[in-house]
Every structure is written in C-alpha cells, then in structure tokens.
Motif scaffolding. Structure first.
Motif, mmCIF file in Angstrom:
data_model
loop_
_atom_site.group_PDB
_atom_site.id
_atom_site.type_symbol
_atom_site.label_atom_id
_atom_site.label_comp_id
_atom_site.label_asym_id
_atom_site.label_seq_id
_atom_site.Cartn_x
_atom_site.Cartn_y
_atom_site.Cartn_z
ATOM 1 N N GLY A 85 8.404 4.535 -6.554
ATOM 2 C CA GLY A 85 8.834 5.179 -5.322
ATOM 3 C C GLY A 85 8.094 4.571 -4.146
ATOM 4 O O GLY A 85 7.324 3.623 -4.299
ATOM 5 N N CYS A 86 8.337 5.126 -2.999
ATOM 6 C CA CYS A 86 7.731 4.602 -1.778
ATOM 7 C C CYS A 86 7.387 5.766 -0.863
ATOM 8 O O CYS A 86 8.120 6.760 -0.806
ATOM 9 N N THR A 87 6.300 5.642 -0.145
ATOM 10 C CA THR A 87 5.865 6.687 0.768
ATOM 11 C C THR A 87 6.829 6.846 1.945
ATOM 12 O O THR A 87 7.061 7.960 2.415
ATOM 13 N N ILE A 88 7.418 5.740 2.401
ATOM 14 C CA ILE A 88 8.271 5.825 3.599
ATOM 15 C C ILE A 88 9.768 5.703 3.310
ATOM 16 O O ILE A 88 10.571 5.982 4.196
ATOM 17 N N LEU A 89 10.146 5.262 2.109
ATOM 18 C CA LEU A 89 11.577 5.150 1.769
ATOM 19 C C LEU A 89 11.893 6.051 0.588
ATOM 20 O O LEU A 89 11.135 6.113 -0.370
ATOM 21 N N LYS A 90 13.007 6.720 0.646
ATOM 22 C CA LYS A 90 13.448 7.578 -0.453
ATOM 23 C C LYS A 90 14.230 6.747 -1.463
ATOM 24 O O LYS A 90 14.789 5.704 -1.129
ATOM 25 N N GLY A 91 14.270 7.240 -2.680
ATOM 26 C CA GLY A 91 15.061 6.598 -3.722
ATOM 27 C C GLY A 91 14.226 5.686 -4.603
ATOM 28 O O GLY A 91 13.027 5.489 -4.373
ATOM 29 N N PRO A 92 14.865 5.136 -5.618
ATOM 30 C CA PRO A 92 14.137 4.264 -6.561
ATOM 31 C C PRO A 92 13.716 2.950 -5.901
ATOM 32 O O PRO A 92 14.462 2.361 -5.124
ATOM 33 N N ILE A 93 12.500 2.525 -6.252
ATOM 34 C CA ILE A 93 11.936 1.305 -5.661
ATOM 35 C C ILE A 93 11.508 0.364 -6.785
ATOM 36 O O ILE A 93 10.750 0.745 -7.676
ATOM 37 N N HIS A 94 11.979 -0.848 -6.709
ATOM 38 C CA HIS A 94 11.644 -1.865 -7.721
ATOM 39 C C HIS A 94 10.250 -2.431 -7.419
ATOM 40 O O HIS A 94 9.953 -2.725 -6.257
ATOM 41 N N PRO A 95 9.408 -2.580 -8.445
ATOM 42 C CA PRO A 95 8.069 -3.144 -8.177
ATOM 43 C C PRO A 95 8.118 -4.541 -7.561
ATOM 44 O O PRO A 95 7.208 -4.941 -6.847
ATOM 45 N N GLY A 133 0.800 -1.225 0.000
ATOM 46 C CA GLY A 133 0.000 0.000 0.000
ATOM 47 C C GLY A 133 0.829 1.269 0.000
ATOM 48 O O GLY A 133 0.288 2.354 -0.221
ATOM 49 N N LEU A 134 2.128 1.151 0.226
ATOM 50 C CA LEU A 134 2.982 2.340 0.296
ATOM 51 C C LEU A 134 3.754 2.585 -0.997
ATOM 52 O O LEU A 134 4.512 3.542 -1.107
ATOM 53 N N TYR A 135 3.553 1.713 -1.980
ATOM 54 C CA TYR A 135 4.275 1.819 -3.265
ATOM 55 C C TYR A 135 3.686 2.927 -4.117
ATOM 56 O O TYR A 135 2.462 3.094 -4.187
ATOM 57 N N LYS A 136 4.580 3.688 -4.770
ATOM 58 C CA LYS A 136 4.162 4.733 -5.701
ATOM 59 C C LYS A 136 4.610 4.304 -7.092
ATOM 60 O O LYS A 136 5.819 4.177 -7.349
#
Ligand code: SF4
Length: 112
Positions: free
Chosen positions: A90-100, A77-80
């Motif tokens: 991206g992620c609501t609580i973590l900065k930087g690139p986020i892999h799906p 639920g926090l994935y952008k």
C-alpha cells in the motif's frame, strides 16, 4: 516362411509401449511446465476505489513498473509493505494496491 503374425504383434506391442512411454514421460513434464508458470504480480485493480481515489493515482502517474533508475515503491518512504510476501503493498498517499516495483511522482526517499 516368415511368421508375420508374430512380427506384427511385436510391432504393435512396441508401438503401444512407445505411446505409453511417451504419455508417461510427457504428461508430468507438461503439467509441471504449466503449473510452474507463476503469474506476475499485478497491482492495478482499482475497482474498489472511489473516482477521487482513482484520480489520485492518475494525478501522481502511478505505474506498476518503475522506469526511474533507483526509484521504486519498495525504496520509497511512503510504501507500506504487504502482510504477506509476494502480494501488493500500500501507500501512505495513494489508495489501492501498490506494486513494490511500481512508481509515482510522489516518490520520496526512505529516511535514514
Ligand atoms: Fe510508490 Fe508513489 Fe506511494 Fe511512493 S508515493 S510508495 S512511489 S505509489
């Protein structure tokens, strides 16, 4: 007496023809093979992050590839989602690139 000049000439022509055919059929195959190899998505570039932001990723044990059954960033639920398909999100609580397909211990199920 055999006409060796004609035989050698024909052999040379066949040899050259074979090389031309080999080059003609092999080059596109090689180019296609090289060009079609799509690079896997990586979302580990934290060079633009502050030390604290990197620590946040480490603290929540972010990884690009989830090992948790049925838990990954895409169903968190926090994935952008990224602006373009095939890019890091991206992620609501973590900065930087986020892999799906990534994961961290902050995973939270999507509402609904
Ligand atoms: Fe991925 Fe963790 Fe952010 Fe959820 S909280 S989107 S699992 S990095």
């Amino acid at each position: 007496m055999e006409d060796r000049t004609h035989t050698l000439s024909r052999r040379a022509v066949l040899k050259r023809g074979g090389l031309v055919a080999l080059a003609t059929f092999s080059a596109p195959a090689l180019l296609t093979a090289c060009g079609s190899k799509k690079k896997a998505l990586e979302c580990n570039d934290t060079s633009g992050l502050s030390a604290g932001e990197k620590q946040g990723r480490d603290a929540l044990k972010y990884v690009d590839k989830s090992t948790m059954p049925n838990k990954n960033c895409l169903n968190c639920g926090l994935y952008k989602a990224p602006a373009k398909a095939g890019e890091c999100g991206g992620c609501t609580i973590l900065k930087g690139p986020i892999h799906p397909e990534g994961y961290c211990t902050g995973w939270s199920p999507k509402a609904g």
